[in-house]
Design a protein around this motif. Structure first.
Motif, short mmCIF file in Angstrom:
data_model
loop_
_atom_site.label_atom_id
_atom_site.label_comp_id
_atom_site.label_asym_id
_atom_site.label_seq_id
_atom_site.Cartn_x
_atom_site.Cartn_y
_atom_site.Cartn_z
N THR A 1 0.83 -1.21 0.00
CA THR A 1 0.00 0.00 0.00
C THR A 1 0.87 1.25 0.00
OG1 THR A 1 -1.77 -1.14 1.20
CG2 THR A 1 -1.78 1.26 1.26
N THR A 2 1.94 1.25 0.78
CA THR A 2 2.84 2.41 0.85
C THR A 2 3.50 2.66 -0.49
OG1 THR A 2 3.28 2.00 3.20
CG2 THR A 2 4.84 3.40 2.01
N LEU A 3 3.91 1.60 -1.17
CA LEU A 3 4.54 1.76 -2.48
C LEU A 3 3.60 2.45 -3.46
CD1 LEU A 3 6.43 -1.63 -2.91
CD2 LEU A 3 7.45 0.64 -2.89
N VAL A 4 2.34 2.06 -3.43
CA VAL A 4 1.36 2.66 -4.35
C VAL A 4 1.04 4.09 -3.94
CG1 VAL A 4 -0.99 2.50 -5.24
CG2 VAL A 4 0.38 0.43 -4.98
N ASP A 5 0.85 4.32 -2.64
CA ASP A 5 0.43 5.64 -2.16
C ASP A 5 1.55 6.68 -2.25
OD1 ASP A 5 -2.02 4.58 -1.64
OD2 ASP A 5 -1.73 4.42 0.53
N GLU A 6 2.78 6.28 -1.92
CA GLU A 6 3.88 7.25 -1.84
C GLU A 6 4.79 7.25 -3.07
OE1 GLU A 6 6.06 7.03 1.78
OE2 GLU A 6 4.27 7.00 3.06
N HIS A 7 4.68 6.21 -3.87
CA HIS A 7 5.57 6.12 -5.04
C HIS A 7 4.78 5.78 -6.29
CE1 HIS A 7 8.86 6.14 -2.09
NE2 HIS A 7 8.19 5.19 -1.45
N GLY A 8 3.53 6.24 -6.31
CA GLY A 8 2.66 5.93 -7.45
C GLY A 8 3.26 6.33 -8.78
N GLY A 9 3.11 5.45 -9.78
CA GLY A 9 3.66 5.72 -11.09
C GLY A 9 5.08 5.23 -11.27
N SER A 10 5.72 4.85 -10.18
CA SER A 10 7.10 4.35 -10.27
C SER A 10 7.10 2.87 -10.60
CB SER A 10 7.85 4.58 -8.95
OG SER A 10 7.34 3.71 -7.95
N LEU A 11 8.27 2.39 -11.02
CA LEU A 11 8.42 0.97 -11.30
C LEU A 11 8.13 0.15 -10.05
CD1 LEU A 11 9.40 -1.49 -12.95
CD2 LEU A 11 11.74 -0.88 -12.28
N TYR A 12 8.60 0.62 -8.91
CA TYR A 12 8.42 -0.13 -7.67
C TYR A 12 6.94 -0.22 -7.28
CZ TYR A 12 13.46 0.24 -7.22
OH TYR A 12 14.81 0.15 -7.44
N ALA A 13 6.17 0.82 -7.58
CA ALA A 13 4.74 0.77 -7.29
C ALA A 13 4.06 -0.30 -8.12
CB ALA A 13 4.11 2.13 -7.55
N ASP A 14 4.41 -0.38 -9.42
CA ASP A 14 3.83 -1.40 -10.28
C ASP A 14 4.23 -2.80 -9.83
OD1 ASP A 14 2.65 0.54 -11.79
OD2 ASP A 14 4.05 0.41 -13.47
N LEU A 15 5.51 -2.97 -9.49
CA LEU A 15 5.97 -4.27 -9.00
C LEU A 15 5.30 -4.63 -7.69
CD1 LEU A 15 9.80 -3.94 -9.77
CD2 LEU A 15 8.18 -5.42 -10.95
N GLY A 16 5.11 -3.61 -6.86
CA GLY A 16 4.42 -3.83 -5.60
C GLY A 16 2.99 -4.30 -5.80
N GLN A 17 2.33 -3.78 -6.82
CA GLN A 17 0.97 -4.21 -7.12
C GLN A 17 0.92 -5.65 -7.59
OE1 GLN A 17 -0.39 -0.76 -9.66
NE2 GLN A 17 -2.16 -0.96 -8.33
N LEU A 18 1.91 -6.04 -8.39
CA LEU A 18 1.98 -7.44 -8.80
C LEU A 18 2.13 -8.37 -7.60
CD1 LEU A 18 4.29 -7.30 -11.97
CD2 LEU A 18 1.87 -7.94 -11.91
N LEU A 19 2.96 -7.97 -6.64
CA LEU A 19 3.12 -8.77 -5.43
C LEU A 19 1.87 -8.71 -4.57
CD1 LEU A 19 6.83 -7.99 -4.46
CD2 LEU A 19 5.91 -10.03 -5.57
N SER A 20 1.19 -7.58 -4.60
CA SER A 20 -0.06 -7.46 -3.86
C SER A 20 -1.10 -8.44 -4.41
CB SER A 20 -0.58 -6.03 -3.95
OG SER A 20 -1.80 -5.89 -3.25
N ALA A 21 -1.12 -8.59 -5.73
CA ALA A 21 -2.04 -9.56 -6.34
C ALA A 21 -1.69 -10.97 -5.90
CB ALA A 21 -1.97 -9.44 -7.86
N ARG A 22 -0.38 -11.25 -5.80
CA ARG A 22 0.04 -12.58 -5.33
C ARG A 22 -0.43 -12.81 -3.90
NH1 ARG A 22 6.34 -14.02 -4.81
NH2 ARG A 22 6.31 -13.61 -7.07
N LEU A 23 -0.33 -11.78 -3.06
CA LEU A 23 -0.81 -11.91 -1.68
C LEU A 23 -2.30 -12.22 -1.64
CD1 LEU A 23 0.98 -8.95 0.16
CD2 LEU A 23 1.29 -11.39 0.61
N ALA A 24 -3.05 -11.53 -2.49
CA ALA A 24 -4.50 -11.75 -2.54
C ALA A 24 -4.81 -13.18 -2.95
CB ALA A 24 -5.15 -10.76 -3.50
N VAL A 25 -4.05 -13.72 -3.90
CA VAL A 25 -4.26 -15.10 -4.33
C VAL A 25 -3.98 -16.06 -3.18
CG1 VAL A 25 -3.41 -16.95 -5.83
CG2 VAL A 25 -3.82 -14.67 -6.78
N SER A 26 -2.90 -15.80 -2.45
CA SER A 26 -2.56 -16.67 -1.31
C SER A 26 -3.63 -16.60 -0.22
CB SER A 26 -1.20 -16.30 -0.73
OG SER A 26 -1.25 -15.02 -0.11
N ASP A 27 -4.35 -15.48 -0.16
CA ASP A 27 -5.45 -15.33 0.79
C ASP A 27 -6.74 -15.96 0.29
OD1 ASP A 27 -3.94 -14.00 2.61
OD2 ASP A 27 -4.61 -12.00 2.04
#
Length: 216
Positions: A79-105
């Motif tokens: 969430t911090t990556l998206v909120d504080e670094h939105g538009g950056s490569l790390y924010a996009d990568l963070g979202q991909l990992l966030s999707a993985r977390l949701a799948v594991s849940d």
């Protein structure tokens, strides 16, 4: 020829007329340099912070089973990556990992929404392609193979073409379209070979399909 006194008076007059503006100009220039350096330092600091947060998130999500505290920390980092670094490569990568977390849940709906967000908003074609592939896999898992085929028709970089063909084969197989599935899997193997890569499991799927058809 001017005397020394006349030259001194001329310098004084010039300084009186122009000195203040020169000082102001110098101050503005110095402020500009300081502001630029500060901005550069700020941007560097932000990039370093984003990198550190992403590395922490990657380390957490690479674990097999997350504890409740580790899971909460991973969600916080994403969430911090998206909120504080939105538009950056790390924010996009963070979202991909966030999707993985949701799948594991087991929250496939949240995972799909996250992936759709990357497809719609990311400016990075490769990450958009990855999101399409992962979304298509989730759609197949949800018995939505037709939707998966439509997703795979979207723009996906050539570097991911072998993976796209592999997943297309999975979608056709889920629909009972064995001939199309076999063609797609063979294409995936061919593309992987051309790219000097390996696709694990594809040959096994082809072999299993051949065995099924022989048995029937």
């Amino acid at each position: 020829m001017r005397t020394e006194e006349e030259q001194l008076e001329a310098i004084k007059r010039w300084w009186k007329e122009n000195g203040v503006s020169l000082l102001i100009g110098a101050a503005i220039a110095a402020a500009g340099v300081f502001a630029w350096n500060s901005w550069q330092d700020y941007q560097t600091g932000k990039a370093e912070a984003a990198s550190q947060r992403y590395q922490q998130l990657l380390q957490l999500t690479s674990q097999g089973q997350l504890s409740d505290s580790a899971h909460s920390r991973a969600e916080e980092l994403a969430t911090t990556l998206v909120d504080e670094h939105g538009g950056s490569l790390y924010a996009d990568l963070g979202q991909l990992l966030s999707a993985r977390l949701a799948v594991s849940d087991g929250d496939l709906g949240a995972a799909r929404q996250t992936l759709k967000g990357i497809i719609a908003d990311s400016e990075r074609a490769y990450l958009q392609g990855l999101a399409r592939l992962r979304l298509a896999r989730l759609q197949i898992a949800a018995d939505e193979a037709e939707s998966a085929l439509s997703t795979l028709e979207g723009k996906i970089p050539e570097t991911l073409s072998a993976q796209r063909a592999d997943i297309r084969g999975d979608a056709h197989f889920a629909l009972g379209q064995n001939a199309q599935a076999a063609d797609a899997w063979r294409e995936a193997l061919q593309l992987a070979e051309q790219g000097g890569n390996s696709l694990f499991g594809v040959q096994l799927k082809l072999d299993n399909l051949s065995t099924q058809e022989t048995a029937s």
